[in-house]
Design a protein around this motif. Structure first.
Motif, PDB file in Angstrom:
ATOM      1  N   HIS A  21      49.843 -58.683 102.482  1.00 44.77           N
ATOM      2  CA  HIS A  21      49.393 -59.741 101.695  1.00 44.77           C
ATOM      3  C   HIS A  21      49.172 -59.638  99.880  1.00 44.77           C
ATOM      4  N   ASP A  22      48.372 -58.588 100.341  1.00 44.57           N
ATOM      5  CA  ASP A  22      48.500 -58.138  98.451  1.00 44.57           C
ATOM      6  C   ASP A  22      49.311 -57.376  97.819  1.00 44.57           C
ATOM      7  N   GLN A  23      49.917 -56.774  98.141  1.00 45.08           N
ATOM      8  CA  GLN A  23      51.917 -56.129  98.079  1.00 45.08           C
ATOM      9  C   GLN A  23      51.780 -56.942  97.388  1.00 45.08           C
ATOM     10  N   LEU A  24      52.363 -58.785  98.257  1.00 43.80           N
ATOM     11  CA  LEU A  24      53.227 -59.378  97.964  1.00 43.80           C
ATOM     12  C   LEU A  24      52.467 -60.259  96.829  1.00 43.80           C
ATOM     13  N   ASN A  25      51.336 -60.567  95.834  1.00 42.95           N
ATOM     14  CA  ASN A  25      51.012 -60.910  95.254  1.00 42.95           C
ATOM     15  C   ASN A  25      50.564 -59.903  94.223  1.00 42.95           C
ATOM     16  N   GLU A  26      50.663 -58.887  94.486  1.00 40.83           N
ATOM     17  CA  GLU A  26      50.543 -57.836  93.057  1.00 40.83           C
ATOM     18  C   GLU A  26      52.137 -57.989  92.686  1.00 40.83           C
ATOM     19  N   PHE A  27      53.472 -58.182  93.839  1.00 45.15           N
ATOM     20  CA  PHE A  27      54.678 -57.840  93.363  1.00 45.15           C
ATOM     21  C   PHE A  27      55.365 -59.515  92.736  1.00 45.15           C
ATOM     22  N   LEU A  28      54.240 -60.611  93.348  1.00 48.85           N
ATOM     23  CA  LEU A  28      54.288 -61.101  92.491  1.00 48.85           C
ATOM     24  C   LEU A  28      54.416 -61.579  90.902  1.00 48.85           C
ATOM     25  N   GLU A  29      53.042 -61.257  91.074  1.00 48.80           N
ATOM     26  CA  GLU A  29      52.576 -61.547  89.252  1.00 48.80           C
ATOM     27  C   GLU A  29      53.742 -60.767  88.541  1.00 48.80           C
ATOM     28  N   GLU A  30      54.107 -59.117  88.629  1.00 45.68           N
ATOM     29  CA  GLU A  30      54.971 -58.176  88.412  1.00 45.68           C
ATOM     30  C   GLU A  30      55.811 -58.952  87.928  1.00 45.68           C
ATOM     31  N   LEU A  31      56.646 -59.973  89.219  1.00 44.14           N
ATOM     32  CA  LEU A  31      58.469 -60.780  88.562  1.00 44.14           C
ATOM     33  C   LEU A  31      57.643 -61.739  88.605  1.00 44.14           C
ATOM     34  N   LYS A  32      56.837 -62.252  87.846  1.00 44.32           N
ATOM     35  CA  LYS A  32      56.585 -63.820  86.726  1.00 44.32           C
ATOM     36  C   LYS A  32      56.660 -63.086  85.494  1.00 44.32           C
ATOM     37  N   ALA A  33      56.041 -61.836  85.395  1.00 45.96           N
ATOM     38  CA  ALA A  33      55.884 -61.436  83.993  1.00 45.96           C
ATOM     39  C   ALA A  33      57.352 -60.384  83.034  1.00 45.96           C
ATOM     40  N   ASN A  34      57.909 -59.759  83.902  1.00 44.71           N
ATOM     41  CA  ASN A  34      59.402 -58.899  83.729  1.00 44.71           C
ATOM     42  C   ASN A  34      59.942 -60.105  83.961  1.00 44.71           C
ATOM     43  N   SER A  35      61.031 -59.875  82.840  1.00 48.29           N
ATOM     44  CA  SER A  35      61.773 -60.331  83.026  1.00 48.29           C
ATOM     45  C   SER A  35      64.005 -60.233  83.382  1.00 48.29           C
ATOM     46  N   THR A  36      63.828 -58.252  83.397  1.00 46.10           N
ATOM     47  CA  THR A  36      64.558 -57.743  83.826  1.00 46.10           C
ATOM     48  C   THR A  36      64.518 -58.303  85.543  1.00 46.10           C
ATOM     49  N   LEU A  37      63.385 -58.123  85.391  1.00 46.34           N
ATOM     50  CA  LEU A  37      63.051 -58.025  87.411  1.00 46.34           C
ATOM     51  C   LEU A  37      63.600 -59.598  87.693  1.00 46.34           C
ATOM     52  N   LYS A  38      63.265 -60.721  87.226  1.00 48.56           N
ATOM     53  CA  LYS A  38      63.935 -61.629  87.644  1.00 48.56           C
ATOM     54  C   LYS A  38      65.446 -62.030  87.626  1.00 48.56           C
ATOM     55  N   GLU A  39      66.313 -61.114  86.624  1.00 52.40           N
ATOM     56  CA  GLU A  39      67.002 -61.449  86.749  1.00 52.40           C
ATOM     57  C   GLU A  39      68.081 -60.829  87.756  1.00 52.40           C
ATOM     58  N   LYS A  40      66.746 -59.114  88.538  1.00 53.96           N
ATOM     59  CA  LYS A  40      67.374 -58.884  89.427  1.00 53.96           C
ATOM     60  C   LYS A  40      67.421 -59.835  90.195  1.00 53.96           C
ATOM     61  N   TYR A  41      65.998 -60.569  90.798  1.00 52.72           N
ATOM     62  CA  TYR A  41      66.110 -61.198  91.873  1.00 52.72           C
ATOM     63  C   TYR A  41      67.259 -62.190  92.143  1.00 52.72           C
ATOM     64  N   LYS A  42      67.098 -62.882  90.972  1.00 49.80           N
ATOM     65  CA  LYS A  42      68.751 -64.026  90.653  1.00 49.80           C
ATOM     66  C   LYS A  42      69.927 -63.296  91.055  1.00 49.80           C
ATOM     67  N   THR A  43      70.378 -61.874  90.984  1.00 48.57           N
ATOM     68  CA  THR A  43      71.187 -61.833  91.516  1.00 48.57           C
ATOM     69  C   THR A  43      71.224 -61.208  93.297  1.00 48.57           C
ATOM     70  N   TYR A  44      69.994 -61.066  93.230  1.00 49.67           N
ATOM     71  CA  TYR A  44      69.693 -60.200  94.687  1.00 49.67           C
ATOM     72  C   TYR A  44      70.144 -61.642  95.766  1.00 49.67           C
ATOM     73  N   ILE A  45      69.366 -63.484  95.236  1.00 47.71           N
ATOM     74  CA  ILE A  45      69.680 -64.491  95.655  1.00 47.71           C
ATOM     75  C   ILE A  45      71.028 -64.545  95.435  1.00 47.71           C
ATOM     76  N   GLU A  46      71.942 -64.666  94.008  1.00 48.62           N
ATOM     77  CA  GLU A  46      73.028 -65.256  94.638  1.00 48.62           C
ATOM     78  C   GLU A  46      74.370 -64.833  95.282  1.00 48.62           C
ATOM     79  N   ILE A  47      73.541 -63.156  96.070  1.00 48.53           N
ATOM     80  CA  ILE A  47      74.675 -62.304  97.069  1.00 48.53           C
ATOM     81  C   ILE A  47      73.986 -62.711  97.898  1.00 48.53           C
TER      82      ILE A  47
END
Lengths: 228, 184
Positions: A21-47
């Motif tokens: 739970h805690d890791q997830l919420n912490e990572f969510l905040e990072e993901l929202k703020a980090n555009s590079t990470l968000k691009e990677k998120y899109k890539t992984y989902i595409e794959i």
């Protein structure tokens, strides 16, 4: 432990719902703020989506090929689906190990239910299990480019659209050949109703696998002819 | 204790978090669009319906009670919108027919899936990469993505520590990412 992981590794865990739970919420905040990470998120989902699309395509492709050849299309489809769905069960319960194959189907039934066979399961090479799981999970593994186009098992015809698929009207199977990286040194097979996954090391260092609704004794003869 | 990503996203979206909503759209938009393409056979219409779907999701997220998976709920919204479209446009069938002409590579071809594969560069690359990937990586990854198995189950099946499963799945994703980075 996760503090040692980099962001991409955490992203992989995030996508697979493997963060607490805690890791997830912490990572969510990072993901929202980090555009590079968000691009990677899109890539992984595409794959992931692409892999799921491939699975669906191959399931339909297998079905359509067998329909064209007009032999037990539905049965085969059920076979593959059943194997895919029950392979773990098959390994655990139905697994058998042919040290020396003898042309007697009854031996298979005995072997399948024997305590010895189930004990042998514990000894089965881990890579072998992975190989079989992969073969039965998806057509992705069923390469045909190493099957000699001039090779034809006696009594069988080749699928004109897929060189590694054969039928004799009642039985149908696909052949997969690749380097024997799991170092299998003698034949092994799994049975599930009429269906077989049969692995056979070739003399030239490759491993041939047969998957389909074919009697094990016939599969064995086919594989021996391939080894000559 | 584990919380699913969807649960966390829903919670934040209900609080009006637009960034969380964006992450949800990124996650589900491709699947919704693909299903609408199959349903409508029209790229333009499917794009439009997908946009409407997520607008509806944003407006109605408070009514989502979690009785079904999030994707199921979004999917049902999209299909209802598509049905409503067809009901309200029965007299406009000509425009739908016209739009079908540009769909050769976009609509999933159930009758010829091999063509579908050949026509999609992403699928071709992913397929090729999977075939050449070390078997321990592709098995772990396939069990996760195709079979939706949690890591602890994969760990038992493959008889390796859970950390190894985590590493194999991540490495599989990284290998695939590098293969397709030039086409995304």
């Amino acid at each position: 432990m996760n503090s040692k992981l980099n962001q991409d590794e955490l992203l992989s865990l995030f996508l697979d719902n493997e963060l607490d739970h805690d890791q997830l919420n912490e990572f969510l905040e990072e993901l929202k703020a980090n555009s590079t990470l968000k691009e990677k998120y899109k890539t992984y989902i595409e794959i992931d989506n692409a892999v799921n699309s491939l699975t669906q395509i191959y399931q339909r492709k297998r079905s359509s090929i067998f329909h064209i050849l007009k032999y037990r299309a539905q049965k085969h489809s059920k076979i593959v689906s059943a194997l895919a769905a029950t392979i773990i069960l098959s390994i655990g319960i139905l697994s058998t190990n042919t040290i020396e194959f003898k042309s007697n189907n009854y031996l298979i039934a005995d072997a399948v239910s024997s305590v010895e066979a189930q004990t042998q399961f514990e000894l089965v090479n881990d890579e072998l299990i992975q190989h079989v799981i992969y073969l039965t999970m998806s057509d992705l593994a069923m390469k045909n480019d190493l099957v000699n186009p001039n090779w034809l098992p006696v009594g069988f015809v080749r699928n004109p659209k897929k060189l590694n698929e054969f039928t004799n009207g009642d039985e149908a199977f696909a052949v997969h050949i690749e380097k024997n990286y799991i170092n299998l040194d003698h034949p092994k097979y799994w049975v599930n109703d009429d269906d077989v996954i049969y692995l056979h090391p070739l003399k030239d260092g490759r491993l041939v696998s047969i998957v389909g609704n074919i009697r094990p004794d016939l599969a064995n003869r086919v594989l021996i002819s391939l080894d000559k | 204790m584990k919380t699913s990503v969807d649960e966390a996203l829903i919670h934040q979206i209900k609080d009006g978090d637009e960034d969380a909503f964006e992450l949800m759209v990124i996650k589900y938009r491709p699947r919704i669009l693909a299903s609408l393409l199959r349903y409508t056979s029209s790229r333009e219409l499917s794009e439009d319906l997908t946009q409407q779907t997520f607008l509806r999701v944003w407006e109605k997220i408070d009514t989502f009670k979690g009785n079904s998976a999030l994707f199921t709920w979004i999917y049902s919204i999209s299909i209802n919108l598509a049905r409503n479209y067809y009901v309200s446009s029965q007299g406009k069938k000509t425009s739908l027919t016209d739009s079908n002409e540009n769909l050769e590579n976009e609509v999933i071809d159930f009758k010829n899936p091999e063509n579908q594969l050949l026509n999609n560069e992403l699928l071709v690359k992913v397929n090729s990469c999977l075939k050449s990937m070390p078997i321990d990586l592709r098995t772990a990854y396939s069990l996760r993505v195709e079979e939706q198995m949690p890591y602890d189950e994969i760990s038992k099946i493959m008889n390796v520590p859970i950390g190894t499963v985590r590493s194999r799945i991540f490495r599989a994703r990284e290998i695939l990412s590098k293969q397709i980075e030039d086409i995304l």
